[in-house]
Design a protein around this motif. Structure first.
Motif, mmCIF file in Angstrom:
data_model
loop_
_atom_site.group_PDB
_atom_site.id
_atom_site.type_symbol
_atom_site.label_atom_id
_atom_site.label_comp_id
_atom_site.label_asym_id
_atom_site.label_seq_id
_atom_site.Cartn_x
_atom_site.Cartn_y
_atom_site.Cartn_z
ATOM 1 N N ALA A 14 -2.171 -4.840 -22.005
ATOM 2 C CA ALA A 14 -1.660 -4.357 -21.008
ATOM 3 C C ALA A 14 -2.228 -2.923 -20.734
ATOM 4 O O ALA A 14 -2.636 -2.223 -21.628
ATOM 5 C CB ALA A 14 -0.194 -4.194 -20.867
ATOM 6 N N LYS A 21 13.995 -4.172 -21.678
ATOM 7 C CA LYS A 21 14.421 -5.443 -20.957
ATOM 8 C C LYS A 21 15.827 -5.002 -20.499
ATOM 9 O O LYS A 21 16.491 -4.286 -20.817
ATOM 10 C CB LYS A 21 14.573 -6.572 -22.144
ATOM 11 N N ASN A 27 14.468 -12.321 -21.250
ATOM 12 C CA ASN A 27 13.187 -11.531 -21.217
ATOM 13 C C ASN A 27 12.705 -10.755 -19.844
ATOM 14 O O ASN A 27 11.903 -11.088 -19.368
ATOM 15 C CB ASN A 27 11.865 -11.800 -21.840
ATOM 16 N N ARG A 73 14.135 -18.428 -28.372
ATOM 17 C CA ARG A 73 13.182 -18.269 -27.363
ATOM 18 C C ARG A 73 12.138 -19.613 -26.885
ATOM 19 O O ARG A 73 11.856 -19.933 -26.035
ATOM 20 C CB ARG A 73 12.031 -17.138 -27.756
ATOM 21 N N SER A 120 1.765 -13.564 -29.864
ATOM 22 C CA SER A 120 2.725 -14.073 -29.294
ATOM 23 C C SER A 120 2.502 -14.586 -27.638
ATOM 24 O O SER A 120 3.126 -15.413 -27.398
ATOM 25 C CB SER A 120 4.145 -13.484 -29.601
ATOM 26 N N THR A 208 10.032 -6.196 -29.892
ATOM 27 C CA THR A 208 11.529 -6.649 -29.258
ATOM 28 C C THR A 208 12.505 -5.651 -29.731
ATOM 29 O O THR A 208 13.426 -5.355 -28.912
ATOM 30 C CB THR A 208 11.737 -7.970 -29.793
ATOM 31 N N PHE A 259 4.098 5.679 -22.760
ATOM 32 C CA PHE A 259 4.844 4.660 -23.253
ATOM 33 C C PHE A 259 5.297 5.098 -24.873
ATOM 34 O O PHE A 259 6.228 5.044 -25.265
ATOM 35 C CB PHE A 259 4.121 3.262 -23.221
HETATM 36 C C1 DP6 Z 1 3.580 -3.043 -26.057
HETATM 37 O O1 DP6 Z 1 5.838 -9.305 -24.985
HETATM 38 O O2 DP6 Z 1 5.815 -8.696 -27.662
HETATM 39 O O3 DP6 Z 1 2.517 -5.033 -26.021
HETATM 40 O O4 DP6 Z 1 9.340 -9.772 -24.782
HETATM 41 O O5 DP6 Z 1 10.383 -9.065 -26.903
HETATM 42 O O6 DP6 Z 1 8.245 -10.840 -27.048
HETATM 43 P P1 DP6 Z 1 9.095 -9.521 -26.004
HETATM 44 O O7 DP6 Z 1 8.147 -8.372 -26.352
HETATM 45 P P2 DP6 Z 1 6.346 -8.650 -26.210
HETATM 46 O O8 DP6 Z 1 6.200 -6.784 -26.009
HETATM 47 C C2 DP6 Z 1 5.072 -6.310 -25.706
HETATM 48 C C3 DP6 Z 1 4.934 -5.038 -25.544
HETATM 49 C C4 DP6 Z 1 3.578 -4.100 -25.362
HETATM 50 C C5 DP6 Z 1 3.096 -3.754 -23.759
HETATM 51 C C6 DP6 Z 1 2.789 -5.128 -23.185
HETATM 52 O O9 DP6 Z 1 2.123 -5.768 -23.534
HETATM 53 O O10 DP6 Z 1 2.901 -4.939 -21.954
#
Ligand code: DP6
Length: 378
Positions: A14, A21, A27, A73, A120, A208, A259
């Motif tokens: 990202a 959340k 989610n 999940r 993931s 999470t 962030f």
């Molecule tokens: C910091 O998608 O791993 O990478 O929904 O709990 O599985 P869950 O969380 P996840 O969170 C990613 C957070 C990040 C920012 C992003 O990828 O946007």
């Protein structure tokens, strides 16, 4: 008679971060986010989904190890996909009743788990796509992204290639919280990403858990979700359409820092970046200062690895400098063979360079890439 389908799915990183959340079961995020899908030549999950009347129970294997498939999940994804298959079976009585059969899901990452890279997203995207193909579902990638989102939020963005946004949505049931393609990889194909692997250790606080601690305790977080991110999403979509790297870089770095500021504002504070991460920030800032404009952009997820975006034409000035700092530690992946010329380090960077040398164990050179694709290997 075993029915089988396989898929490859990519990793995404990202540039406008998902953090927080509003519904932890579905989610559903507290803000929209935007990512770049990375090339599957370098980082990908391969998943085979099969079903047969002979199978007795659902099974999940990742990198040759049995996994617990009973987690909420994974179960949410399986339930949704079976529900859609039932609709197909109800419409056409002649199709085999796959929805009633046990599933076997076998997944493998082509990158070392020890690299500590988020897997993931690619994992759930591959699981959902492989089962959707096995069930010959008519669903669009957007519909599948809603299902993958329930596996892991960031997974919804890995159903598309190129530049991808996840619209937070406002519906309680999550029906409008899905990913969409901002632009395909072919729109801006010279985007490169370099990953500085800073730690092989498991992260302290999972994303999470960390994000909900931030939601609960950080006041800065509300300002981020309500004001900062919405404006940034619009600006980011625009600069991607215009292929305006300097603005892309500025927004990417600011959003990563914002962030991580909300993580620091969490009580107790959560630290994902370490000394190596901060050295990477200093070196990138120095590269940009010397160039007189932003030619590289760092970003950090819930861990210390730096992801540095740049445009191919600046490879010498970005990857080249890191090559001269890190010497023999170049990556193991397909772009490794590409001739990256070592470049001279900006002045005053000796201490940061030494930190990087000590803290980075490997570099992965990769680029923007396409979305999931079917595989003929099972
Ligand atoms: C910091 O998608 O791993 O990478 O929904 O709990 O599985 P869950 O969380 P996840 O969170 C990613 C957070 C990040 C920012 C992003 O990828 O946007």
């Amino acid at each position: 008679n075993v029915h089988r389908s396989s898929t490859f799915a990519p990793v995404n990183i990202a540039v406008i971060k998902y953090w927080g959340k509003r519904d932890t079961a579905l989610n559903l995020p507290t803000n929209s986010s935007l990512s770049v899908t990375l090339s599957q030549d370098d980082l990908r999950t391969h998943t085979t989904a099969s079903c047969s009347p002979k199978f007795t129970k659902d099974e999940l294997v990742l990198n040759d190890e049995d996994q617990d498939i009973s987690g909420a999940r994974t179960q949410a994804c399986l339930r949704e996909l079976r529900g859609l298959r039932k609709e197909v079976e109800a419409k056409d009585g002649s199709v085999p009743k796959l929805s009633g059969m046990a599933l076997k899901i076998v997944s493998e990452n082509n990158f070392p788990t020890a690299a500590g890279l988020a897997s993931s997203a690619a994992g759930f995207a591959a699981l959902v796509r492989a089962i959707a193909d096995l069930y010959t579902l008519p669903s669009s990638p957007a519909e599948l992204s809603r299902i993958a989102r329930q596996g892991s939020g960031s997974a919804c963005r890995s159903l598309f290639g190129g530049y991808v946004a996840w619209k937070m949505g406002t519906e309680k049931d999550g029906s409008d919280s899905a990913a969409y393609e901002v632009a395909p990889a072919s729109h801006w194909p010279d985007m490169r990403a370099l990953i500085l692997v800073a730690s092989a250790e498991k992260k302290d606080v999972s994303s999470t858990v960390g994000m909900q601690a931030t939601v609960k305790t950080s006041e800065l977080f509300n300002h981020r979700a309500e004001h900062i991110v919405p404006a940034r999403m619009t600006a980011m979509e625009e600069c991607i359409k215009d292929r305006d790297f300097a603005t892309f870089a500025d927004l990417t770095m600011k959003d990563s820092n914002n962030f991580h500021a909300t993580c620091l504002d969490t009580s107790p504070p959560v630290f994902y970046m370490n000394d190596t991460s901060r050295a990477a920030v200093r070196v990138c800032e120095a590269i940009n200062t010397r160039a007189g404009k932003a030619i590289c952009a760092y970003t950090f997820d819930a861990g210390p690895n730096a992801v540095v975006y740049y445009i191919a034409e600046n490879e010498g000035q970005v990857a080249g400098i890191l090559k001269s700092i890190l010497g023999g530690k170049m990556g193991w992946n397909s772009l490794q063979g590409r001739a990256v010329q070592a470049a001279e380090m900006p002045k005053g960077m000796e201490i940061a360079a030494e930190m990087l040398e000590r803290g980075v164990s490997r570099i992965i050179l990769t680029a923007v890439g396409d979305g999931p694709r079917r595989s003929e290997e099972h």
